[in-house]
Design an enzyme around this catalytic site. Structure first.
Site, PDB file in Angstrom:
ATOM      1  N   LYS A 154      -5.734 -18.149 -29.589  1.00 51.36           N
ATOM      2  CA  LYS A 154      -5.669 -18.441 -28.326  1.00 51.36           C
ATOM      3  C   LYS A 154      -5.945 -19.624 -27.566  1.00 51.36           C
ATOM      4  O   LYS A 154      -6.834 -20.294 -28.128  1.00 51.36           O
ATOM      5  CB  LYS A 154      -6.739 -17.070 -27.723  1.00 51.36           C
ATOM      6  N   GLY A 160      -2.846  -4.222 -10.999  1.00 50.90           N
ATOM      7  CA  GLY A 160      -2.279  -5.705 -11.344  1.00 50.90           C
ATOM      8  C   GLY A 160      -0.498  -5.336 -11.228  1.00 50.90           C
ATOM      9  O   GLY A 160      -0.299  -4.679 -12.166  1.00 50.90           O
ATOM     10  N   GLY A 207       1.625  -7.931 -11.661  1.00 48.85           N
ATOM     11  CA  GLY A 207       2.070  -9.040 -12.307  1.00 48.85           C
ATOM     12  C   GLY A 207       3.389  -8.895 -13.113  1.00 48.85           C
ATOM     13  O   GLY A 207       4.026  -7.772 -13.103  1.00 48.85           O
ATOM     14  N   VAL A 221       3.671  -7.967 -16.346  1.00 43.62           N
ATOM     15  CA  VAL A 221       3.557  -6.699 -17.056  1.00 43.62           C
ATOM     16  C   VAL A 221       3.640  -5.406 -16.063  1.00 43.62           C
ATOM     17  O   VAL A 221       4.455  -4.631 -16.125  1.00 43.62           O
ATOM     18  CB  VAL A 221       2.615  -6.601 -18.115  1.00 43.62           C
TER      19      VAL A 221
END
Ligand code: NAD
Length: 354
Positions: A80, A180, A182, A184
């Site tokens: 990552k 959230g 966003g 997704v």
């Protein structure tokens, strides 16, 4: 700031600090484990409060990628990267190219994909400096934004969790709280709305909230209340650490299933959820749709239909975990299975029955 004695350092193979004065790039790339293949995971650009917070995030996220990739059966290791800075104001082509050069310097040990703060267009800029980039736009021969596939996997995972907990995966009378909205979160809301679920949503971004009200007739609540509103399912689709010693006692949901990485603040929080009788879909299992998509692009022959079949199979993996866990800690069971698979890859001969 400690590295080798850092509480989240888990024998990471390499941690690279990258800097470019001209563009202002400050990034950390963590390669956790390459047993299954080259380390692959998203690049997150975020306005961290300080370097220590960024290091903690990249160490946790890269380990999570190792577990996610091995659990999804991909020939990819875990890695990552985090870029320190606000993606809305500090991102520039020069910074993305400098980051691409840093990735290139790792010679393919790390393959960069999209995460929070990155778009397919950004990946294309990085790719001017290195071939070790996935998730470019479809026009450039890439697999595009992985988020719709992540949303598909989360939707199927929610159905699997509902089936396990209630005996039915019909979401028509379900109330689902989504944290959230966003890339997704909005895609997930669309699928849940189409399946007849009633949605309660929270985000920090007003236009996204307005969109969810108009498109899905969603009820909007304040971000700090979303896990307490009283829902059948709570779907965390923002950032990590939302399931912790403070939030779990206040959680008013039977199931937690969402896309966010590192939802549990600590390993003990999995047991806290189980003790309250809340079924938790382990984050790196349910949110693997995006990396499954990326792996298909890296495999050379991208076939969207085949990817969707594989993403839908996330539901089967989750069902196995739920059954193995019984009333216990699903996160601990997922970790045990993933680490066993990793150990078998490290000792291939031991894994073959005599
Ligand atoms: P995104 O940046 O597009 O969306 C995140 C949303 O969460 C934003 O709308 C933001 O305003 C909102 N948000 C931030 N803090 C919040 C808070 N306290 N309360 C409510 N809303 C808040 O990110 P994304 O790509 O949709 O990813 C969401 C999560 O899923 C992340 O944790 C990411 O790592 C994880 N994930 C994403 C993918 C993918 O394919 N995009 C794959 C696997 C995991």
């Amino acid at each position: 700031m400690e590295l080798f004695d850092h509480p989240e350092h888990d024998g990471h193979e390499a941690v690279t600090f990258a800097c470019d004065r001209a563009s202002g790039l400050r990034a950390i790339i963590a390669v956790h484990d390459r047993t299954a293949g080259p380390a692959c995971g998203g690049v997150r650009m975020w306005a961290y409060a300080n370097e220590a917070e960024a290091l903690t995030d990249v160490l946790r996220l890269s380990r999570g990628m190792t577990l996610k990739n091995v659990m999804a059966g991909l020939a990819l290791g875990g890695g990552k990267a985090v870029i320190l800075g606000d993606a809305r104001t500090a991102k520039s082509p020069g910074l993305l190219r400098a980051f691409g050069r840093a990735v290139d310097g790792l010679g393919g040990r790390y393959i960069a994909a999209e995460d929070v703060g990155m778009s397919p267009a950004d990946m294309a800029v990085m790719a001017e400096e290195t071939p070790h980039v996935a998730g470019r736009g479809e026009a450039e021969g890439g697999s595009g934004d992985p988020s719709p596939l992540t949303a598909l996997g989360v939707f199927e995972g929610i159905r699997a969790a509902a089936r396990h907990a209630t005996g039915s995966d019909d979401l028509a009378d379900c109330r689902i709280a989504v944290q959230g909205l966003g890339h997704v979160g909005l895609g997930l809301c669309e699928r849940l709305h189409d399946a007849g679920a009633a949605l309660v949503v929270a985000d920090l971004d007003r236009p996204r909230l307005a969109q969810a009200q108009v498109r899905f007739q969603a009820m909007v609540v304040a971000p700090h209340r979303i896990h307490t509103v009283g829902a059948d399912i709570f779907a965390p689709c923002a950032l990590g650490g939302v399931l912790n010693a403070d939030s779990i006692p206040a959680l008013d949901a039977r199931i937690v299933a969402g896309s966010a990485n590192n939802q549990l603040a600590t390993a003990e929080d999995g047991a806290r959820l189980a003790d309250r009788g809340i079924l938790y879909a382990p984050d790196y299992v349910i949110n693997a749709g995006g990396i499954i998509n990326v792996a298909a692009e890296l495999g050379g022959r991208y076939d969207r239909a085949a990817v969707e079949v594989k993403v839908r199979a996330i539901a089967d993996t989750l069902t196995e975990i739920f059954q193995a866990a019984g009333d216990g800690d699903t996160a601990a069971v997922a970790d045990r299975i993933a680490l066993q698979r990793l150990a078998a890859l490290r000792r291939p001969m031991d894994a073959v029955p005599a």
